[in-house]
Design a protein around this motif. Structure first.
Motif, short mmCIF file in Angstrom:
data_model
loop_
_atom_site.label_atom_id
_atom_site.label_comp_id
_atom_site.label_asym_id
_atom_site.label_seq_id
_atom_site.Cartn_x
_atom_site.Cartn_y
_atom_site.Cartn_z
N VAL A 212 0.94 -1.20 -0.10
CA VAL A 212 -0.03 0.20 -0.20
C VAL A 212 0.88 1.25 0.03
O VAL A 212 1.74 1.38 0.93
CB VAL A 212 -1.06 0.01 1.53
CG1 VAL A 212 -1.73 1.28 1.18
CG2 VAL A 212 -1.73 -1.23 1.26
N TYR A 213 0.53 2.26 -0.95
CA TYR A 213 1.41 3.35 -1.09
C TYR A 213 0.56 4.58 -0.85
O TYR A 213 -0.71 4.64 -1.31
CB TYR A 213 2.17 3.56 -2.51
CG TYR A 213 3.15 2.40 -2.95
CD1 TYR A 213 4.39 2.73 -2.65
CD2 TYR A 213 2.83 1.12 -3.30
CE1 TYR A 213 5.50 1.89 -2.60
CE2 TYR A 213 3.78 0.17 -3.45
CZ TYR A 213 5.13 0.46 -3.27
OH TYR A 213 6.04 -0.63 -3.60
N SER A 214 1.15 5.62 -0.21
CA SER A 214 0.47 7.04 -0.06
C SER A 214 0.58 7.36 -1.51
O SER A 214 1.09 7.16 -2.53
CB SER A 214 1.02 7.76 0.97
OG SER A 214 2.54 8.14 0.36
N ALA A 215 -0.44 8.58 -1.60
CA ALA A 215 -0.31 9.38 -2.93
C ALA A 215 1.12 10.07 -3.11
O ALA A 215 1.22 10.17 -4.42
CB ALA A 215 -1.47 10.43 -2.75
N THR A 216 1.76 10.09 -2.01
CA THR A 216 3.22 10.64 -2.65
C THR A 216 4.11 9.56 -2.98
O THR A 216 5.53 9.88 -3.04
CB THR A 216 3.92 11.63 -1.41
OG1 THR A 216 3.94 10.54 -0.13
CG2 THR A 216 2.87 12.50 -0.79
N GLY A 217 3.78 8.58 -3.02
CA GLY A 217 4.65 7.48 -3.31
C GLY A 217 5.46 6.59 -2.10
O GLY A 217 6.23 5.91 -2.40
N LYS A 218 5.03 6.94 -0.95
CA LYS A 218 5.59 6.10 0.21
C LYS A 218 4.99 4.93 0.57
O LYS A 218 3.48 4.80 0.65
CB LYS A 218 5.54 7.24 1.54
CG LYS A 218 6.19 6.61 2.77
CD LYS A 218 6.08 7.48 3.89
CE LYS A 218 6.87 6.91 5.08
NZ LYS A 218 6.57 7.86 6.34
N LEU A 219 5.83 3.79 0.65
CA LEU A 219 5.09 2.50 1.04
C LEU A 219 4.90 2.59 2.64
O LEU A 219 5.51 2.89 3.48
CB LEU A 219 6.20 1.77 0.98
CG LEU A 219 5.85 0.16 1.23
CD1 LEU A 219 4.80 -0.33 0.34
CD2 LEU A 219 7.02 -0.69 1.51
N VAL A 220 3.63 2.43 2.66
CA VAL A 220 3.01 2.59 4.25
C VAL A 220 2.54 1.30 4.84
O VAL A 220 2.16 1.17 6.13
CB VAL A 220 1.77 3.37 4.33
CG1 VAL A 220 2.23 4.97 3.93
CG2 VAL A 220 0.52 3.09 3.21
N ALA A 221 2.34 0.01 3.88
CA ALA A 221 2.02 -1.15 4.60
C ALA A 221 2.49 -2.19 3.37
O ALA A 221 2.26 -1.85 2.46
CB ALA A 221 0.56 -1.18 4.57
#
Length: 267
Positions: free
Chosen positions: A220-229
């Protein structure tokens, strides 16, 4: 016959408009290495982008060749490099199939990376920026251009800002695999797109993953491209998202049959 010929020309014209030479991997038989790249607003930096052997073929990027950009302290915060209009990446529109742009970066500092798409007349919706989270190792960043209203604009240039911000010193940045994907196999054949449904969407506390395929891994990635899960497999099709901030997220699913990316909203 005239109608048939007109239809053929229309299809041919559409194919030309949507032709896109990706991924940009800078390999000898790939895309990018022999393109015309120019740098801008970077002091006395070489006018052409440097294509060099991968200085750190470890971690997620073991490719042979990468791009090198030296962001000079005297350069502008928005110093970068760009392809030639009408060449290299080709001419294309942003659709669901190519709205996610990934790029691998190796940076000695934490700073924004920017990507901008430009039409042949110089029009652009501006750059999207995502900051790297790691230093001195390869990291893949994700840019979601589906969040932009492209108004049917046709692009023929990509602009990359490897180190968008003020600098305390010269920074050497390496980047590679633009429009690449960590999930892609080593061959040039793309994985098949698998069927996945997320519900409810928007969601508040949890989303349910429905697929006829066995999901072996998800991210799961945030809208900024960071992997969050991420997780190695889905035993329970319901995923807890209660701790995530409200916003837009990308759900990336992998199976032995293929992969797919879906967007969901946490509210």
């Amino acid at each position: 016959m005239k109608i048939v010929l007109t239809l053929i020309l229309a299809v041919f014209s559409y194919a030309l408009i949507t032709a896109q030479n990706i991924p940009i991997d800078f390999e000898e038989n790939g895309n990018g290495a022999d393109w015309t790249w120019t740098t801008f607003e970077n002091g006395e930096n070489p006018p052409a982008l440097e294509i060099i052997p991968n200085p750190d073929p470890s971690g997620i990027n073991t490719s042979s060749t990468v791009a090198k950009f030296t962001a000079l302290q005297e350069g502008q915060p928005f110093a970068g490099c760009e392809t030639m209009h009408g060449a290299g990446i080709g001419t294309f529109n942003i659709e669901e199939s190519n709205s996610i742009i990934r790029i691998m970066v190796w940076k000695p500092v934490i700073s924004d990376v920017g990507i901008k798409l430009v039409t042949e007349t110089g029009w652009s919706k501006g750059e999207l920026k995502v900051a790297n989270t790691k230093v001195n190792e390869w990291e893949q960043l994700t840019f979601d251009f589906s969040t932009v209203d492209h108004e049917n604009m046709t692009y023929d240039q990509i602009v990359i800002f490897p180190d968008f911000g003020e600098r305390a010193s010269d920074n050497i940045i390496y980047f590679d695999s633009v429009y690449g994907d960590l999930a892609m196999p080593s061959s040039t054949k793309d994985l098949e797109k698998i069927e996945v449904r997320l519900f409810p969407n928007p969601a508040t506390d949890a989303i349910t993953v429905d697929s006829p395929n066995r999901i072996e891994r998800y991210e799961v990635y945030s809208a900024t491209g960071k992997l969050v899960a991420s997780k190695g497999s889905i035993e329970n099709p319901t995923i807890d998202i209660s701790d995530l901030p409200n916003g837009i997220y990308l759900f990336r699913a992998f199976s032995s049959n293929g992969t797919t990316t879906k967007k969901f909203i946490k509210e």
